[in-house]
Design an enzyme around this catalytic site. Structure first.
Site, PDB file in Angstrom:
ATOM      1  N   HIS A 140     -30.001 -62.929  38.832  1.00  0.00           N
ATOM      2  CA  HIS A 140     -30.024 -61.631  38.141  1.00  0.00           C
ATOM      3  C   HIS A 140     -29.247 -61.545  36.830  1.00  0.00           C
ATOM      4  CE1 HIS A 140     -26.271 -60.179  40.661  1.00  0.00           C
ATOM      5  NE2 HIS A 140     -26.149 -61.426  40.226  1.00  0.00           N
ATOM      6  N   HIS A 141     -28.503 -62.599  36.462  1.00  0.00           N
ATOM      7  CA  HIS A 141     -27.698 -62.510  35.230  1.00  0.00           C
ATOM      8  C   HIS A 141     -28.418 -63.016  33.981  1.00  0.00           C
ATOM      9  CE1 HIS A 141     -24.232 -61.239  37.452  1.00  0.00           C
ATOM     10  NE2 HIS A 141     -24.118 -62.375  38.122  1.00  0.00           N
ATOM     11  N   ALA A 142     -29.498 -63.785  34.149  1.00  0.00           N
ATOM     12  CA  ALA A 142     -30.166 -64.393  32.982  1.00  0.00           C
ATOM     13  C   ALA A 142     -30.693 -63.315  32.037  1.00  0.00           C
ATOM     14  CB  ALA A 142     -31.301 -65.297  33.442  1.00  0.00           C
ATOM     15  N   LYS A 143     -30.487 -63.539  30.739  1.00  0.00           N
ATOM     16  CA  LYS A 143     -30.936 -62.588  29.712  1.00  0.00           C
ATOM     17  C   LYS A 143     -32.184 -63.134  29.014  1.00  0.00           C
ATOM     18  CE  LYS A 143     -27.045 -60.121  30.080  1.00  0.00           C
ATOM     19  NZ  LYS A 143     -26.192 -60.971  30.918  1.00  0.00           N
ATOM     20  N   ASP A 181     -26.719 -57.243  35.888  1.00  0.00           N
ATOM     21  CA  ASP A 181     -26.791 -56.881  34.464  1.00  0.00           C
ATOM     22  C   ASP A 181     -28.079 -57.321  33.779  1.00  0.00           C
ATOM     23  OD1 ASP A 181     -25.964 -59.545  34.762  1.00  0.00           O
ATOM     24  OD2 ASP A 181     -24.783 -59.555  32.920  1.00  0.00           O
TER      25      ASP A 181
END
Length: 480
Positions: A140-143, A181
């Site tokens: 879930h943190h990968a942008k 995020d």
């Protein structure tokens, strides 16, 4: 929205045997081996008999660029431990190096993680399953153009984009100890995805997820953040999770759910500071299941790997409505689970810094925000784009039973006969033997066939009538 207890769901599960071979490097807390441990444990509990098991396809660069930038994905495809020196500037630009190291097979690892999540979304869209599970996903943190927090490709965002082709509104729920995020950022300005994150906040990675972060533009009030302090226990977590999610479901009325089940919120996690037991963590799965919506269950964080395997095995059993004993069955990694060799864990004696007053205050603030939402926003649906993963189920039925199937076809097949076969003295266990099932189908009597042919003709006529009616309704709606 009606709740119902104990309704059996059709569950499918994605796993690739290679996933446990990837290695982030010595001393790195992220260990893909935990997914293999989970798989081995649920095999030895016999849970494989109750669900359909698939090997995920390797997601293509083209699928990944539905969200990520082209140059970022090109970089992930190109970089290897032996050519890192050529990419030092890009490594800095894309935040690859320390937390997100370059390791052998990095891009293939991302392909498997993403492939399972996107294929799960397609299965749910086609109503071929009620719940789909991909413990390799949940990163879930990968942008869009950046790796972050051990995550390179955001399989969750890509799966949600797939779900949005068929669903007007999708709710994303994150029970990892870290704020979700990357997913929140991707959908921060839309009212079609509501992200709800329960996480540790205050001098803790990634530093986002403030109560006041509520979305922007059309997405205002569609980001829900519940900031928590150290030591939250089962009782406190349940006391906030159920009312908040009930209100979210009532106000947003999603038609699909994505649940990220990060296991670093468990007591005793190597990087975590919460005090949840496996039963407390799984209560979230149980509760969301009662809303009877298509659900995608994903992995995420979790760094005490014996507890990750315990947790995700138990949550697979919860998805299946299957009781499993606390005594662990013998498995390939049995020694990891000593000294007690039990499924469930006990909470520690750490202090719960989340007082009732604090939790109540945050909850009331979130309720105020949720009251600002229009009830179930209307969404104008467009023509449905093509599925990312083509459904080849029809091809299998047309195969000549006397011909050997190709390796590609056998890979797409459910499970692998050797790995999941029952011993001869075991019962059916709810599993369908596809080969026998087809054999029986072929020996149908001529009378049955004739009867079915007549029935098919009637159904075709009925379908034509319905199609004409629906076309007329669409045209009337357009003119309005």
């Amino acid at each position: 929205m009606a709740l119902s207890q104990g309704t059996k769901k059709k569950v499918c599960y994605y796993y690739d045997g290679d996933v446990g071979n990837y290695y982030y490097g010595q001393g790195h807390p992220m260990k893909p081996h935990r997914i293999r441990m989970t798989h081995n444990l649920l095999l030895n509990y016999g849970l494989y008999r109750k669900m359909e098991i698939y090997r995920p396809h390797k997601a293509s660069a083209e699928e990944m660029t539905k969200y990520h930038s082209d140059d970022y994905i090109k970089f992930l495809r190109s970089i290897r431990p032996d050519n890192m020196s050529e990419y030092s500037k890009q490594m800095q630009r894309f935040n690859v190096g320390e937390d997100c190291p370059v390791f052998d097979g990095l891009f293939e690892f991302c392909q498997l993680s993403t492939g399972g999540s996107v294929a799960s979304a397609v299965k749910l869209n086609k109503q071929q399953t009620d719940i789909s599970v991909n413990w390799s996903g949940g990163l879930h943190h990968a942008k869009k153009s950046e790796a972050s927090g051990f995550c390179y490709v955001n399989d969750i965002v890509l799966a949600i984009l797939e779900l949005l082709k068929y669903h007007q509104r999708v709710v994303y729920i994150d029970i990892d100890i870290h704020h979700g995020d990357g997913v929140e950022e991707a959908f921060y300005t839309t009212d079609r995805v509501m992200s709800v994150s329960f996480h540790k906040y205050g001098e803790y990675f990634p530093g986002t997820g403030d109560l006041r972060d509520i979305g922007a533009g059309k997405g205002k009030y569609y980001a829900v953040n519940y900031p928590l302090r150290d030591g939250i226990d089962d009782e406190s977590y349940e006391a906030i999770f159920k009312p908040v999610m009930t209100k979210v479901m009532e106000m947003f009325q999603p038609s699909a759910v994505v649940l990220q089940c990060g296991a670093d919120s468990l007591s005793g996690d190597r990087l975590g500071c919460f005090n949840l037991t496996i039963k407390g963590h799984a209560k979230c799965v149980e509760f969301i299941k009662t809303f009877n919506l298509p659900m995608l269950m994903l992995g995420g964080g979790g760094y005490t790997i014996r507890n990750v395997a315990r947790c995700w095995t138990y949550e697979t059993a919860v998805a299946l409505d299957s009781e499993i004993p606390n005594e662990l069955p013998y498995n390939d990694y049995f020694e990891y689970f000593g000294p007690d060799f039990k499924l469930h864990i006990s909470p520690s004696n750490m202090t719960n810094q989340n007082t009732n007053e604090y939790l109540e205050k945050i909850k009331q603030r979130l309720f105020e925000n949720l009251r600002m939402l229009p009830h179930a926003p209307g969404v104008q649906m467009q023509a449905i784009p093509e599925d990312s993963v083509h459904d080849d189920s029809g091809e299998e039925d047309e195969e000549d039973p006397d011909k050997r199937i190709s390796i590609r076809s056998s890979d797409k097949r459910i499970a692998c006969d050797e790995e999941f076969s029952d011993s001869e003295d075991e019962g059916e266990g709810g599993r369908k033997n596809v080969a026998n099932f087809k054999k029986v189908k072929r020996v149908k009597t001529e009378e049955e066939k004739e009867g079915e042919d007549k029935k098919d003709v009637k159904e075709e006529e009925k379908a034509k009538d319905e199609k004409t009616d629906s076309k007329r309704v669409k045209e009337e709606t357009k003119s309005v």
